[in-house]
Design a protein around this motif. Structure first.
Motif, PDB file in Angstrom:
ATOM      1  N   UNK A  40       0.813  -1.227   0.000  1.00  0.00           N
ATOM      2  CA  UNK A  40       0.000   0.000   0.000  1.00  0.00           C
ATOM      3  C   UNK A  40       0.843   1.273   0.000  1.00  0.00           C
ATOM      4  N   UNK A  41       2.128   1.165   0.295  1.00  0.00           N
ATOM      5  CA  UNK A  41       3.002   2.322   0.442  1.00  0.00           C
ATOM      6  C   UNK A  41       3.748   2.682  -0.849  1.00  0.00           C
ATOM      7  N   UNK A  42       3.526   1.958  -1.952  1.00  0.00           N
ATOM      8  CA  UNK A  42       4.177   2.292  -3.224  1.00  0.00           C
ATOM      9  C   UNK A  42       3.124   2.720  -4.234  1.00  0.00           C
ATOM     10  N   UNK A  43       3.573   3.379  -5.274  1.00  0.00           N
ATOM     11  CA  UNK A  43       2.684   3.745  -6.378  1.00  0.00           C
ATOM     12  C   UNK A  43       2.394   2.490  -7.193  1.00  0.00           C
ATOM     13  N   UNK A  44       1.161   2.347  -7.673  1.00  0.00           N
ATOM     14  CA  UNK A  44       0.764   1.211  -8.494  1.00  0.00           C
ATOM     15  C   UNK A  44       0.323   1.728  -9.857  1.00  0.00           C
ATOM     16  N   UNK A  45       0.800   1.089 -10.910  1.00  0.00           N
ATOM     17  CA  UNK A  45       0.398   1.473 -12.253  1.00  0.00           C
ATOM     18  C   UNK A  45       0.002   0.218 -13.023  1.00  0.00           C
ATOM     19  N   UNK A  46      -1.260   0.170 -13.424  1.00  0.00           N
ATOM     20  CA  UNK A  46      -1.748  -0.872 -14.318  1.00  0.00           C
ATOM     21  C   UNK A  46      -1.632  -0.352 -15.740  1.00  0.00           C
ATOM     22  N   UNK A  47      -0.700  -0.919 -16.506  1.00  0.00           N
ATOM     23  CA  UNK A  47      -0.452  -0.378 -17.839  1.00  0.00           C
ATOM     24  C   UNK A  47      -1.374  -1.015 -18.885  1.00  0.00           C
ATOM     25  N   UNK A  48      -1.649  -0.233 -19.922  1.00  0.00           N
ATOM     26  CA  UNK A  48      -2.530  -0.633 -21.008  1.00  0.00           C
ATOM     27  C   UNK A  48      -1.743  -0.670 -22.316  1.00  0.00           C
ATOM     28  N   UNK A  49      -2.239  -1.440 -23.256  1.00  0.00           N
ATOM     29  CA  UNK A  49      -1.567  -1.626 -24.533  1.00  0.00           C
ATOM     30  C   UNK A  49      -2.488  -1.294 -25.698  1.00  0.00           C
ATOM     31  N   UNK A  50      -1.861  -1.121 -26.861  1.00  0.00           N
ATOM     32  CA  UNK A  50      -2.577  -1.009 -28.125  1.00  0.00           C
ATOM     33  C   UNK A  50      -1.957  -2.021 -29.081  1.00  0.00           C
ATOM     34  N   UNK A  90      -0.610   5.239 -20.893  1.00  0.00           N
ATOM     35  CA  UNK A  90       0.249   4.518 -19.951  1.00  0.00           C
ATOM     36  C   UNK A  90       1.650   5.099 -19.926  1.00  0.00           C
ATOM     37  N   UNK A  91       2.163   5.496 -21.087  1.00  0.00           N
ATOM     38  CA  UNK A  91       3.486   6.132 -21.141  1.00  0.00           C
ATOM     39  C   UNK A  91       3.464   7.409 -20.301  1.00  0.00           C
ATOM     40  N   UNK A  92       2.426   8.228 -20.491  1.00  0.00           N
ATOM     41  CA  UNK A  92       2.324   9.475 -19.724  1.00  0.00           C
ATOM     42  C   UNK A  92       2.191   9.197 -18.237  1.00  0.00           C
ATOM     43  N   UNK A  93       1.410   8.187 -17.867  1.00  0.00           N
ATOM     44  CA  UNK A  93       1.242   7.850 -16.448  1.00  0.00           C
ATOM     45  C   UNK A  93       2.560   7.399 -15.836  1.00  0.00           C
ATOM     46  N   UNK A  94       3.330   6.584 -16.555  1.00  0.00           N
ATOM     47  CA  UNK A  94       4.631   6.136 -16.062  1.00  0.00           C
ATOM     48  C   UNK A  94       5.561   7.323 -15.810  1.00  0.00           C
TER      49      UNK A  94
END
Length: 191
Positions: free
Chosen positions: A73-83, A176-180
């Motif tokens: 819970x203490x880290x950032x989480x990113x669920x990435x998407x693809x095209x 997803x690139x921008x979110x990363x």
């Protein structure tokens, strides 16, 4: 002499997925996006030290997402998407309109996400059904479609006609690139 920005420790990013080829691909894609901002290491979904990262990256709607969020819970989480890349779109568009396509992945939710990417690419004409690799022998379809990073895993469980397999190359979505980049920059600025 190095600038203060160059002396700042890099953000630690872990990419977690159970599939070896996915690990290599995601480490390369995410590492490329975050070059100079973060160190990126890919690992199995259960094989990493929980305090070894600032950001945990995984497939959007991964079957492990809930567990990741509970354990870390203490880290950032990113669920990435693809095209789906152009070559894959062309292969699907070339199919007969009445063709039945089995969209498959390691888990049915992952196959559903791949189907969403197919539909987002504008391909609607063939009839699509989804399933896990274990479902393939029971699926009444003309061809199977699988994400490129799952090909190795598919080949380990599928011994049928290779001409019935369509490999879909994919890229990270722009969002997803921008979110990363935004998340890594925010973590870096907090230091």
């Amino acid at each position: 002499m190095r600038s203060p920005a160059e002396m700042m420790p890099l953000v630690r990013v872990v990419v977690a997925t159970p599939y070896p080829k996915s690990q290599r691909m995601l480490e390369r894609y995410v590492g490329g996006c975050l070059k100079g901002i973060a160190t990126v290491v890919a690992t199995g979904s259960d094989d990493f030290e929980f305090d070894a990262c600032d950001i945990l990256v995984f497939y959007e709607r991964s079957p492990n997402e809930f567990a990741f969020r509970q354990k870390l819970p203490y880290v950032e989480h990113i669920g990435i998407r693809f095209v789906i890349q152009a070559g894959g779109v062309r292969r699907l568009a070339a199919l007969d309109q009445g063709a039945r396509v089995g969209v498959v992945a390691g888990h049915r939710p992952c196959a559903n996400m791949l189907l969403r990417e197919i539909l987002d690419s504008g391909i609607y004409q063939p009839r699509f059904v989804t399933g896990a690799f274990n479902d393939m022998q029971f699926m009444d379809v003309d061809v199977f479609a699988v994400a490129e990073e799952m090909e190795e895993t598919l080949r380990a469980v599928y011994s049928g006609d290779n001409s019935r397999i369509i490999i879909l190359p994919r890229s990270l979505s722009n969002s997803s690139v921008a979110e990363l980049i935004n998340t890594a920059s925010r973590v870096l600025l907090k230091r």
